[in-house]
Enzyme design. Structure first.
Site, PDB file in Angstrom:
ATOM      1  N   HIS A 138     -14.740  13.876 -13.469  1.00  0.00           N
ATOM      2  CA  HIS A 138     -13.842  12.737 -13.689  1.00  0.00           C
ATOM      3  C   HIS A 138     -13.062  12.893 -14.986  1.00  0.00           C
ATOM      4  CE1 HIS A 138     -17.399  10.610 -15.762  1.00  0.00           C
ATOM      5  NE2 HIS A 138     -16.460  10.560 -16.675  1.00  0.00           N
TER       6      HIS A 138
ATOM      7  N   GLU B  71     -13.063   8.519 -11.008  1.00  0.00           N
ATOM      8  CA  GLU B  71     -14.188   9.160 -10.341  1.00  0.00           C
ATOM      9  C   GLU B  71     -13.723   9.966  -9.128  1.00  0.00           C
ATOM     10  OE1 GLU B  71     -16.831   9.238 -11.811  1.00  0.00           O
ATOM     11  OE2 GLU B  71     -17.636   7.328 -12.500  1.00  0.00           O
TER      12      GLU B  71
HETATM   13  C1  GLP Z   1     -16.895   9.057 -20.216  1.00  0.00           C
HETATM   14  C2  GLP Z   1     -15.439   8.807 -20.584  1.00  0.00           C
HETATM   15  C3  GLP Z   1     -14.583  10.041 -20.370  1.00  0.00           C
HETATM   16  C4  GLP Z   1     -15.278  11.251 -20.991  1.00  0.00           C
HETATM   17  C5  GLP Z   1     -16.597  11.491 -20.323  1.00  0.00           C
HETATM   18  C6  GLP Z   1     -17.330  12.706 -20.871  1.00  0.00           C
HETATM   19  O1  GLP Z   1     -17.180   8.836 -18.884  1.00  0.00           O
HETATM   20  N1  GLP Z   1     -14.878   7.728 -19.851  1.00  0.00           N
HETATM   21  O2  GLP Z   1     -13.304   9.837 -20.945  1.00  0.00           O
HETATM   22  O3  GLP Z   1     -14.452  12.374 -20.861  1.00  0.00           O
HETATM   23  O4  GLP Z   1     -17.398  10.338 -20.544  1.00  0.00           O
HETATM   24  O5  GLP Z   1     -18.042  12.359 -22.019  1.00  0.00           O
HETATM   25  P1  GLP Z   1     -18.688  13.367 -23.038  1.00  0.00           P
HETATM   26  O6  GLP Z   1     -17.561  13.915 -23.837  1.00  0.00           O
HETATM   27  O7  GLP Z   1     -19.607  12.530 -23.852  1.00  0.00           O
HETATM   28  O8  GLP Z   1     -19.394  14.396 -22.236  1.00  0.00           O
END
Ligand code: GLP
Length: 260
Positions: A137, A142
């Site tokens: 995503h 999603e």
């Molecule tokens: C969340 C955010 C996204 C982000 C993703 C990955 O779901 N809405 O924008 O890219 O998490 O997060 P992380 O960088 O902590 O792996």
């Protein structure tokens, strides 16, 4: 799409460099900010440059990608609050210069349309920071999201709520079920997209995003349709890329003057 395979902190330095160039050179820069752990070292680096080199964000406008529905802005895990704590309050943005979708609005549909309108009114996003979910995503788009979607309400996938439970005392049920998110079509309107992914748990999503067929089953594959995307990954996140050696070769052999 350019793929850069390098260790941290090199990846976040490259993103911070691109942001610094934009902020110093553009009279009215517009940044797209992401939550999640992936951009945190970029925010730390920009804060350091603000404190040590006088990099100012006073004329910068910023738009966030997404927000949980139902969490007040004061909630520690509302994305408003997270961006404020991790970045905005540490530098010198003007009051109101950092905006996000309003997940507390009574009319979420109207709030979504207003948000897209506000981004357009500001002249569109010049540089958008992105992370990627383990299910591919982008923001909170999603699997199954329309590739041309606009800002709207989405229902979070179970996997995303499991991934984000770490911010809610490991309680999956405490993670909101709904969110407002910029659509994939909205995100694609940004002029330059820079996506950071680190760690082996992102390897399959990164492989699909860069090398898989464009499909709403892996929403980030839509980035293949954008003319200016930089994907920044560490060795672990790059471990499933089929053309990894080619991407390394390209990056090591850039022409004089070729920029990101
Ligand atoms: C969340 C955010 C996204 C982000 C993703 C990955 O779901 N809405 O924008 O890219 O998490 O997060 P992380 O960088 O902590 O792996």
């Amino acid at each position: 799409m350019e793929v850069i395979i390098a260790p941290e902190p090199e990846l976040s330095t490259l993103v911070a460099d691109a942001i610094e160039r934009l902020v110093r050179e553009d009279p009215s820069p517009v940044l797209g900010l992401a939550t999640g752990s992936s951009p945190l070292s970029v925010y730390d680096e920009l804060t350091k440059r603000h404190e040590q080199d006088g990099l100012s964000f006073a004329k910068v406008r910023a738009f966030m990608l997404d927000e949980y529905v139902g969490l007040p802005a004061s909630h520690p895990q509302s994305y408003h609050n997270v961006i404020d704590t991790e970045f905005a309050s540490r530098v010198d943005f003007a009051k109101g210069a950092v905006q996000g979708p309003d997940g507390t609005a009574e009319d979420l549909r109207a709030a979504s349309a207003e948000y897209d309108h506000a981004i357009a009114e500001a002249g569109g996003v010049d540089l958008q920071i992105l992370g990627i979910g383990t299910d591919g995503h982008l923001a909170f788009n999603e699997p199954g999201s329309s590739l041309s979607s606009r800002t709207r309400v989405k229902t979070l996938a179970r996997q995303t709520r499991i991934d984000n439970a770490r911010f809610f005392d490991d309680d999956v049920d405490a993670v909101p079920q709904h969110c407002l998110t910029q659509g994939l079509g909205t995100i694609l309107e940004a002029r330059h997209l820079m996506l950071i992914a680190t760690g082996g748990h992102k390897a399959e999503a990164v492989h699909q995003m860069v090398e898989g067929p464009v499909s709403s089953m892996w929403p980030a594959t839509v980035l293949q349709m954008h003319p200016h995307v930089t994907i920044l990954v560490d060795e672990e996140a790059a471990s499933r890329l089929q053309l990894g050696d080619y991407y390394r070769h390209i990056y090591a052999n850039k022409l004089e003057g070729q920029r990101l």
